[in-house]
Structure formats: structure tokens, C-alpha cells
Design a protein around this motif. Structure first.
Motif, PDB file in Angstrom:
ATOM      1  N   LEU A 272       0.835  -1.204   0.000  1.00 53.03           N
ATOM      2  CA  LEU A 272       0.000   0.000   0.000  1.00 53.03           C
ATOM      3  C   LEU A 272       0.869   1.253   0.000  1.00 53.03           C
ATOM      4  N   THR A 273       1.903   1.248   0.816  1.00 57.63           N
ATOM      5  CA  THR A 273       2.832   2.378   0.865  1.00 57.63           C
ATOM      6  C   THR A 273       3.523   2.584  -0.475  1.00 57.63           C
ATOM      7  N   VAL A 295      -2.906   8.109   2.258  1.00 56.35           N
ATOM      8  CA  VAL A 295      -2.846   6.660   2.065  1.00 56.35           C
ATOM      9  C   VAL A 295      -1.496   6.114   2.510  1.00 56.35           C
ATOM     10  N   ILE A 296      -0.431   6.857   2.229  1.00 53.35           N
ATOM     11  CA  ILE A 296       0.901   6.446   2.684  1.00 53.35           C
ATOM     12  C   ILE A 296       0.929   6.318   4.206  1.00 53.35           C
ATOM     13  N   ALA A 297       0.313   7.283   4.893  1.00 48.40           N
ATOM     14  CA  ALA A 297       0.246   7.219   6.357  1.00 48.40           C
ATOM     15  C   ALA A 297      -0.522   5.986   6.826  1.00 48.40           C
ATOM     16  N   MET A 298      -1.557   5.603   6.084  1.00 49.08           N
ATOM     17  CA  MET A 298      -2.326   4.410   6.432  1.00 49.08           C
ATOM     18  C   MET A 298      -1.483   3.150   6.287  1.00 49.08           C
ATOM     19  N   GLY A 299      -0.466   3.191   5.422  1.00 47.30           N
ATOM     20  CA  GLY A 299       0.403   2.039   5.257  1.00 47.30           C
ATOM     21  C   GLY A 299       1.579   2.021   6.215  1.00 47.30           C
ATOM     22  N   LEU A 354      10.926  12.450  -2.597  1.00 49.84           N
ATOM     23  CA  LEU A 354      10.297  11.977  -1.364  1.00 49.84           C
ATOM     24  C   LEU A 354       9.363  10.797  -1.613  1.00 49.84           C
ATOM     25  N   PRO A 355       8.385  10.892  -2.522  1.00 52.38           N
ATOM     26  CA  PRO A 355       7.541   9.713  -2.758  1.00 52.38           C
ATOM     27  C   PRO A 355       8.316   8.519  -3.302  1.00 52.38           C
ATOM     28  N   GLY A 362       8.589   1.033   1.132  1.00 55.39           N
ATOM     29  CA  GLY A 362       7.424   0.160   1.154  1.00 55.39           C
ATOM     30  C   GLY A 362       7.668  -1.141   0.413  1.00 55.39           C
ATOM     31  N   SER A 363       8.303  -1.048  -0.742  1.00 54.14           N
ATOM     32  CA  SER A 363       8.607  -2.251  -1.515  1.00 54.14           C
ATOM     33  C   SER A 363       9.563  -3.162  -0.758  1.00 54.14           C
TER      34      SER A 363
END
Length: 423
Positions: A272-273, A295-299, A354-355, A362-363
């Protein structure tokens, strides 16, 4: 439960004011530093002094509490943090700001030591989780409220720094006036990181990586949004949205992980991240950035809770307390790395650094989780998920943080955890 809330009202109120002040100061320094002309690198170094100080604070604070007691340590450290906030107001150079961030990093773990050890010692077993849940709500709500305050009009540039100092100073008052006695404190046993890695490699690597993502998001998001035309209030508002999004999924994600293999949950959070970060990197539009980072924060924000629970699944009961100290140490190392990497990544890859950094993290977590799932079966029994404050530095279990320190080796047959499955 009602009685427990009444008995601990002073502690809860004091911690709420501290968390609001901490969230406000962390975001305020990033935005104010940018307006003063600090480079992204300078801001990252200045902010990195906080987790660097926390590494020292997690070792020193338990010893201070053991020596002079909860209330004295709480009062002394809160006073020092209040002074640090005023120094930020009186100066405008990165050197003094960095020194004060380091001081804050040393002091705040001591404040968490007092709060968490007090609550753990005073709460009865039958309501312990309920009492701590109130504390975790404060940890989630306080930083979000503090970040939101950054958007308040402050023509002189002095009001918000003064508000931070006032909140920290006021946090001492309820504790000093309360007639609730502080509990005794005993320093925990030790469990080095290397031993924890033998027990749960995924927990060690996952905590390091995901804490990088958490701190990079929290420190860097306002800097990432300001060049897009966001005002100070809008940039801090976007961070508040991300904090709230991360807080809302804490319980549902924890519930899911209690009913399935936690490694699948960690894999999902990592994917998700990575997916949300790649989506933000593809097009740098304001609306996409706000939604994407939520959404990143949720991951990223729930990951620490799941990873610590996964580690606890592999531990004997006697190992849980010292192991939490090792995990807190890993968390602070990751926070330090993320604070340094996040702001400096913003200008890379045509402003998409940054993203892209978050996508890589995340990966990496997703790959580690799936690799561990392929190599080992899930444990038959699972432990409980523990919540985590969204700032990262306000995490539960900090009172055991000195247990990461090296200790003398013992015979193989007596080393706890080495007979557990290395999941």
C-alpha cells in the motif's frame, strides 16, 4: 475503569498537553526554518537531532527515574523542554535550534518513561488495556491537534513558540497537585538487538525501514507541499489529514493481524505504501499529494504495532519486556535516518524524490515480509497488537529502552529466544 480514569486524570491531562506541544513544535520548526532560509539539508540535520537525542534519552531516562523518582524526573525534564522552546523563539540560527532539538530528544523519552511505567504499575490487570488505550488515544490526538495549530495566524512569529512553552510548563501542574502516589520503578533486563534479530528478522528489518518512512513523512511533508503553492496553514492541514488517516486504521489493521498471519498484513502495508507513493510520484498535483500521503500514512503508521506484535509472537513471556527496549532503539535509529533522508530527497528526481524514497521503503518491507512467509510457517499462537503514537517518538515501551545495550554472552542453552522459530 471509571476509578482508574479518576486516579490518573493528572497524568492523562499532562501528557495531552505534552503531545500537543510536541506535535506543534516539530511542524513549526520545519515551516519556520524554511521561511528563515534554512536549506532542506539544514532542516533535516536540525530535526535529526531529536531522534539522535532520543537514543541517549532512552538510556538515561530509566536510570534517572530509578534514582530520583517519577515526579522529580517529569518536572525537571518538562522544565528543560519548556526552556528549549523559548530558545527557539529567541534565536534564529540552525546551531542553537539543533542543540535544543537534541535536548528535547533527550527529555521526551523521560516523560514517556514516567507516564507509561506509572500507568503500567498502577492499573489493575483486568482494566490495564483499557487504561492504556486512553493513553494511546492521547498519543494519536495530541500531535494531530498540535500540527493543526501551526495554521493559526501568528503575525509576530512569537505566539506559537510561546504556546509550546506554556503547554509544556502547564503539563507539570496537574501531576504536582495530584494526591496519587507514584509507583516504584525497577530497571528492566536486557535483550540486545542481535538476539532479537535471531528471534524475528522481519521485526528488526521492518521496524528500521518503516520508521524511516514515518519520520520522512512527518518531517518532510510540509516542505514537499510548500513549493506547490500551499500556504503554511494548508501544508500543516495536509499533515493533519495524514496523521488522522494513520490513526484511524490502527485498530482495524491490528484486528486483522490478530486473525491472520501478520506477515500478510505487513506485506499489504508495504505494498500500500509503495503503490500510493508511486501514484504521487507520477504526477505532482496538490490534490494527489494530499490524498496520496494520507494513504501512505495508512500504510506506514500501523506497521510498528504489527511488527512488534509479530516479534512478541516468537518470544517467551520473560523476554517481552526487554525485547521492547530493543525495538524502541531500532525505531529511533529509523527515525533518525528518515529525518535525514526525507528533506534531502525532496529535490531529487525532479522534485519526486520523497515519494520515490517512500516507494522504495514500502517495496523493501513487502519483499522482506513475503520472504519470511515463504521460509517459515506462522506461529500457532499470537500475541496482542500494541498501539503506537503517530509521531513515532511517542511510542509505548520506551521505559525498557535501555535493554538494547550489549550484554555478556551466556551459554547457548541459556540464551532466551534462540530456541524460537526465526520467523
Amino acid at each position: 475503569m471509571k476509578r482508574a480514569l479518576i486516579d490518573n486524570w493528572a497524568l492523562f491531562l499532562g501528557m495531552l498537553m505534552l503531545m500537543v506541544a510536541n506535535g506543534l513544535l516539530a511542524t513549526l520548526l520545519t515551516i519556520r526554518g524554511n521561511s528563515l532560509g534554512f536549506s532542506d539539508f539544514t532542516i533535516s540535520v536540525m530535526q535529526a537531532c531529536y531522534p539522535l537525542g532520543a537514543l541517549a534519552g532512552t538510556v538515561l531516562a530509566p536510570r534517572m527515574v530509578e534514582k530520583v523518582g517519577h515526579i522529580r524526573v517529569f518536572s525537571a525534564l518538562a522544565s528543560l523542554v519548556s526552556i528549549a522552546a523559548i530558545v527557539h523563539l529567541l534565536t534564529s540560527d540552525p546551531y542553537s535550534w539543533s542543540a535544543m532539538r537534541f535536548l528535547g530528544g533527550i527529555c521526551f523519552p523521560g516523560l514517556y518513561v514516567v507516564t507509561e511505567s506509572w500507568l503500567n504499575a498502577k492499573a489493575e490487570n483486568r482494566i490495564r488495556a483499557q487504561v492504556l488505550s486512553v493513553y494511546f488515544v492521547i498519543q494519536l490526538a495530541g500531535p494531530a491537534l498540535g500540527t493543526a495549530l501551526v495554521g493559526f495566524p501568528d503575525p509576530s512569529g512569537n505566539l506559537l513558540f510561546g504556546l509550546v512553552s506554556i503547554l509544556i510548563s502547564l503539563s507539570i501542574v496537574p501531576l504536582l497537585l495530584s494526591d496519587n502516589r507514584a509507583p516504584d520503578y525497577t530497571a528492566p533486563e536486557r535483550m540486545p538487538v542481535r538476539r532479537l534479530y535471531r528471534v524475528s528478522p522481519m521485526a528488526v528489518m521492518g521496524i528500521l525501514l518503516m520508521s524511516v518512512a514515518v519520520s520522512a513523512t512527518f518531517i518532510s511533508l510540509p516542505l514537499y507541499l510548500l513549493p506547490m503553492g500551499f500556504s503554511t496553514a494548508e501544508a500543516s492541514g495536509a499533515l493533519v489529514i495524514a496523521l488522522i488517516a494513520g490513526a484511524l486504521v490502527q485498530y482495524p489493521v491490528g484486528w486483522i493481524s490478530d486473525h491472520t498471519d501478520r506477515r500478510y498484513v505487513v506485506f499489504g502495508l508495504g505494498m500500500l505504501t509503495a503503490a500510493a507513493s508511486a501514484w504521487v510520484a507520477l504526477e505532482s498535483s496538490p490534490s494527489r499529494a494530499v490524498i496520496g500521503f494520507a494513504v501512505i500514512a495508512m500504510g506506514t503508521f500501523p506497521a510498528y504495532s504489527i511488527l512488534t506484535a509479530h516479534a512478541n509472537d516468537q518470544l517467551k513471556p520473560s523476554q517481552v519486556v526487554p525485547a521492547s527496549g530493543a525495538m524502541v532503539f531500532l525505531l529511533n535509529v529509523g527515525l533518525l535516518a528518515g529525518t535525514l533522508l526525507g528533506p534531502n530527497a525532496i529535490s531529487m528526481a525532479d522534485g519526486r524524490g520523497l515519494p520515490l524514497l517512500l516507494a522504495i521503503v514500502g517495496s523493501g518491507v513487502a519483499v522482506i515480509a513475503m520472504a519470511r512467509r515463504v521460509q517459515e510457517a506462522a506461529p500457532e499462537e499470537t500475541g496482542e497488537v500494541q498501539a503506537m503514537g503517530v509521531i513515532g517518538v511517542a511510542q509505548p515501551g520506551v521505559l525498557q529502552a535501555e535493554s538494547w545495550l550489549p550484554e555478556e554472552e551466556t551459554p547457548a542453552s541459556s540464551k532466551p529466544g534462540e530456541d524460537s522459530s526465526a520467523v
